[in-house]
Motif scaffolding. Structure first.
Motif, PDB file in Angstrom:
ATOM      1  N   GLN A   1       0.752  -1.231  -0.046  1.00  0.00           N
ATOM      2  CA  GLN A   1      -0.051  -0.046   0.044  1.00  0.00           C
ATOM      3  C   GLN A   1       0.863   1.347  -0.029  1.00  0.00           C
ATOM      4  O   GLN A   1       0.483   2.362  -0.432  1.00  0.00           O
ATOM      5  CB  GLN A   1      -0.904  -0.085   0.952  1.00  0.00           C
TER       6      GLN A   1
ATOM      7  N   HIS B   1       3.372   1.923  -1.903  1.00  0.00           N
ATOM      8  CA  HIS B   1       4.023   1.861  -3.252  1.00  0.00           C
ATOM      9  C   HIS B   1       3.048   2.081  -4.327  1.00  0.00           C
ATOM     10  O   HIS B   1       1.782   1.397  -4.362  1.00  0.00           O
ATOM     11  CB  HIS B   1       4.866   0.688  -3.428  1.00  0.00           C
ATOM     12  N   ARG B   2       3.426   2.465  -5.567  1.00  0.00           N
ATOM     13  CA  ARG B   2       2.571   2.461  -6.715  1.00  0.00           C
ATOM     14  C   ARG B   2       2.515   1.641  -7.982  1.00  0.00           C
ATOM     15  O   ARG B   2       1.945   1.227  -8.730  1.00  0.00           O
ATOM     16  CB  ARG B   2       2.057   3.976  -6.994  1.00  0.00           C
ATOM     17  N   THR B   3       3.883   1.555  -8.001  1.00  0.00           N
ATOM     18  CA  THR B   3       4.313   0.619  -9.380  1.00  0.00           C
ATOM     19  C   THR B   3       5.338  -0.428  -8.931  1.00  0.00           C
ATOM     20  O   THR B   3       6.227  -0.121  -7.997  1.00  0.00           O
ATOM     21  CB  THR B   3       5.203   1.526 -10.134  1.00  0.00           C
TER      22      THR B   3
ATOM     23  N   HIS C   1      -4.524  -0.810  -6.477  1.00  0.00           N
ATOM     24  CA  HIS C   1      -4.018   0.461  -6.786  1.00  0.00           C
ATOM     25  C   HIS C   1      -2.548   0.157  -7.511  1.00  0.00           C
ATOM     26  O   HIS C   1      -2.083   1.374  -8.149  1.00  0.00           O
ATOM     27  CB  HIS C   1      -3.519   1.259  -5.291  1.00  0.00           C
ATOM     28  N   LEU C   2      -2.028  -0.994  -7.572  1.00  0.00           N
ATOM     29  CA  LEU C   2      -0.826  -1.136  -8.326  1.00  0.00           C
ATOM     30  C   LEU C   2      -0.810  -1.319  -9.755  1.00  0.00           C
ATOM     31  O   LEU C   2      -1.792  -1.826 -10.119  1.00  0.00           O
ATOM     32  CB  LEU C   2      -0.191  -2.333  -7.528  1.00  0.00           C
TER      33      LEU C   2
END
Ligand SMILES: C[S@@+](CC[C@H](N)C(=O)[O-])C[C@H]1O[C@@H](n2cnc3c(N)ncnc32)[C@H](O)[C@@H]1O
Length: 471
Positions: A302, A304-306, A327-328
């Protein structure tokens, strides 16, 4: 404002969700952490101080136990003290024995941070499950059994190859029906199937056989996402013949795999034939099943995004993480031959918009930019220079605060306990020109050398560990 009990409750919950950093936010920098002295000979007793030493203690606990469930039942608050009553459920890493032990935890807080923690529990039951783990053979029988371990192994590999567990999936069969379904000759049939009963993979009522629960779940090829049999098929067809030449591998120092050696990279060699490529992917998924069941929960995704999976094979690990964390978005990086398999995985999970493939070679190309790089069962394939080079490339491609997540069946730091990690390293000697397995401390040293600011080692499940480096 949170009460002391809320803060303590929160740290139990953060540990349970694998958000170790959040749990540590509730601890004073010089927290004193005390465990029963009766566990000192396992490196798990006495008092340690400060975040780094507590993390090291927890990593040691995580490598000693393959499962640690801490269930707090009751919180009692008195001024700056909180007493917590509950139970631990523990499973030893090496022998798989488990126990449930009541505990009392005593916490002291100052200004909203925990300054003291003490764990009180009866250690005798915990010591019992650890003492029985993987005891060295101390009798002639034990030595003979260890030396003939290949009998058991080959019986299981033959059963997978002959499709015994798939034939029995969801339907018990009479001996004659099972023989017919698997092509096993009458002569050895009873002994073969009864051996699988004795090994715990089949159950028998009279002359009717059925899968034991784990065989039903993980050895039925009709359940491809949890089919551990893929790695056993590879073992039967490729690894067992190569291991027959372990002596030559040890004396000549030369890999004994049955590839022709015409390609520079053994992986290119495997990927020449589409059938071999699919077979290799099934083997990798088999080995990945334990990681796919734990890594999506046990890393703070949660934050991090990528994510980029370096050496992603068919993308199964990424799919398991993305399904759990909407969300990833992800990049899979691997040799070009893997592109169609990756596309199939993305389509099967409806993740075409969130997981993309980048074809390349990590030996010659830069790594894709992402917040998190995953290296799964990759570093052990390579020699020391390549291991270090891959971590340097990762450091260059990650942003400040970016994270390298390396999962591997690590050797313990003392190089005397983790049989599986050491066997895996011999496996690399048999199969690859320069590969070998390593300890958590080795990997932390390479991460530091590549420039990573901090690193830590955590137990994931069974033989799998994760080393996490933060830029
Ligand atoms: C042992 S497999 C591990 C696969 C997967 N990460 C897992 O945990 O099961 C090693 C992976 O590295 C990939 N690989 C090997 N050489 C590579 C290279 N030069 N560049 C990119 N990927 C490579 C292989 O194709 C393979 O998918």
């Amino acid at each position: 404002m949170s009460t002391n009990a809320d803060i303590v409750r929160f740290s139990y919950s953060a540990f349970r969700h694998g958000d170790i950093d959040a749990a540590f936010n509730a601890f004073a920098p010089d927290i004193e952490w005390t465990s029963p002295t009766g566990m000192s000979d396992f490196g798990l007793g006495g008092t340690v101080r400060g975040h780094d030493d507590v993390r090291t203690f927890l990593a040691r606990a995580n490598s000693t136990f393959s499962e640690v469930h801490v269930e707090p039942h009751e919180f009692v608050e008195s001024d700056d003290r909180i007493a917590v009553f509950g139970e631990h459920r523990l499973r030893g890493t090496r022998g798989g024995r488990s126990c449930t032990v009541p505990f009392a935890h005593s916490w002291r807080l100052d200004d909203g941070k925990a300054t003291h923690f003490q764990d009180l529990h009866d250690v005798s039951e915990v010591r019992r499950i650890l003492r029985h783990d993987d005891e060295p053979p101390n009798s002639p029988e034990g030595i003979i059994q260890l030396g003939l371990g290949f009998w058991r192994s080959k019986a299981v590999l033959a059963a997978v190859r002959l499709g015994v567990f798939t034939a029995l999936a969801g339907r018990p069969l009479e001996l004659a029906e099972l023989r017919a379904g698997t092509g096993v000759h009458e002569r050895g049939a009873r002994d073969f199937f009864d051996s699988l009963v004795a090994l715990g993979l089949l159950h028998r009522d009279g002359s009717v056989y059925r899968n034991a629960p784990a065989a039903e779940e993980f050895l039925d090829s009709g359940k491809p996402h949890q089919y551990v049999g893929g790695v056993l098929e590879e073992a039967e067809s490729q690894w067992y013949p190569a291991w027959a030449h372990l002596v030559e591998a040890l004396t000549d120092g030369v890999p004994q795999w049955v590839v022709t050696g015409e390609q520079e990279n053994a992986f290119d060699e495997i990927y020449l034939e589409p059938d071999q490529l699919r077979r290799f992917e099934r083997a990798m998924i088999g080995g990945l099943v334990p990681v796919m069941r734990t890594l999506p929960e046990r890393f703070p995704w949660q934050q991090h995004r990528t994510v980029a999976d370096i050496g992603c094979c068919g993308g199964a690990l990424l799919a398991s993480v993305l399904v759990r964390h909407p969300h990833l978005t992800a990049t899979g990086f691997d040799l070009p031959a893997l592109a169609p398999l990756f596309a199939d995985t993305a389509a099967r999970h409806g993740l075409e918009d969130r997981m993309r493939f980048t074809a390349g070679s990590f030996l010659t190309d830069p790594l894709p930019a992402a917040d998190v790089h995953v290296f799964g069962h990759v570093l052990h394939n390579w020699d020391l220079d390549t291991k270090r080079m891959l971590l340097r490339k990762s450091f260059e491609a990650l942003p400040p605060g970016g994270t390298a997540v390396i999962y591997e069946t690590l050797i313990d730091d003392e190089r005397r306990h983790h049989v599986f990690g050491l066997m895996m390293s011999l496996h690399m000697h048999v199969l690859s020109p320069g590969g070998y397995d390593y300890t958590g401390a080795d990997c932390q040293e390479w991460l530091g050398g590549a420039g990573f600011r901090t690193s830590r080692v955590e137990h994931l499940t069974g033989h799998e560990f994760v080393v996490i480096g933060v830029k």
